[in-house]
Design a protein around this motif. Structure first.
Motif, PDB file in Angstrom:
ATOM      1  N   ASN A  12      25.461  39.445  -6.406  1.00 31.02           N
ATOM      2  CA  ASN A  12      26.837  39.834  -6.106  1.00 31.02           C
ATOM      3  C   ASN A  12      26.857  41.278  -5.624  1.00 31.02           C
TER       4      ASN A  12
ATOM      5  N   ASP B 235      34.239  45.183  -5.368  1.00 35.26           N
ATOM      6  CA  ASP B 235      33.926  43.830  -5.817  1.00 35.26           C
ATOM      7  C   ASP B 235      33.518  43.886  -7.282  1.00 35.26           C
TER       8      ASP B 235
ATOM      9  N   THR C  44      32.394  45.838  -0.773  1.00 32.40           N
ATOM     10  CA  THR C  44      32.374  45.243   0.556  1.00 32.40           C
ATOM     11  C   THR C  44      32.921  46.265   1.536  1.00 32.40           C
TER      12      THR C  44
ATOM     13  N   VAL D 181      35.844  33.531  -5.343  1.00 30.81           N
ATOM     14  CA  VAL D 181      36.279  34.911  -5.097  1.00 30.81           C
ATOM     15  C   VAL D 181      37.802  34.945  -4.994  1.00 30.81           C
TER      16      VAL D 181
ATOM     17  N   MET E 172      34.819  38.214  -8.225  1.00 37.91           N
ATOM     18  CA  MET E 172      34.013  37.034  -7.912  1.00 37.91           C
ATOM     19  C   MET E 172      33.207  36.621  -9.121  1.00 37.91           C
TER      20      MET E 172
ATOM     21  N   ASP F 117      28.480  34.984  -5.906  1.00 42.32           N
ATOM     22  CA  ASP F 117      28.568  34.914  -4.452  1.00 42.32           C
ATOM     23  C   ASP F 117      28.074  33.552  -3.980  1.00 42.32           C
TER      24      ASP F 117
ATOM     25  N   ASN G 166      27.975  44.762   0.573  1.00 41.05           N
ATOM     26  CA  ASN G 166      28.266  43.676   1.506  1.00 41.05           C
ATOM     27  C   ASN G 166      28.858  44.317   2.764  1.00 41.05           C
TER      28      ASN G 166
END
Length: 117
Positions: free
Chosen positions: A62, A9, A66, A38, A53, A56, A111
């Protein structure tokens, strides 16, 4: 309990501007996620991808990565058991995933997510 996919990310100030670089220059395909904050860009044929992104939509920070997992509840319980900082609580998000954000000991925000069925 296992990780099934890893996604990098990257935080960017402008998704449209970034898209030109990732699609036009690098030749990645834009995978429409239907969200305005995103975007995912996929390498044709391999499925490898990067996610960009701006901010978030529901978490206070952020993530930098992920991890899609097979049992997000079990990962959450284990993170709590180990005393890791939960940055965003275990949540069923309106865009179809169940997730939480946890801070790794090195400070990286991760994430942890699973698509709801």
């Amino acid at each position: 309990m296992r990780v099934v996919r890893v996604t990098v990310d990257l935080t960017v100030p402008d998704l449209d501007e970034a898209a030109g670089f990732y699609t036009g220059f690098l030749g990645l395909e834009d995978e429409d996620l239907g969200l305005d904050w995103v975007a995912r860009f996929v390498a044709p044929g391999s499925g490898d991808h990067v996610q960009l992104m701006t901010t978030d939509a529901s978490a206070p920070e952020n993530p930098q990565v992920t991890l899609k997992v097979d049992d997000v509840d079990a990962f959450h319980a284990e993170a709590v058991r180990r005393g890791y900082e939960i940055v965003h609580p275990l949540t069923d998000e309106p865009w179809g995933i169940r997730r939480f954000l946890v801070r790794a000991p090195d400070g990286t925000v991760v994430n942890i997510a699973r698509h709801r069925e």
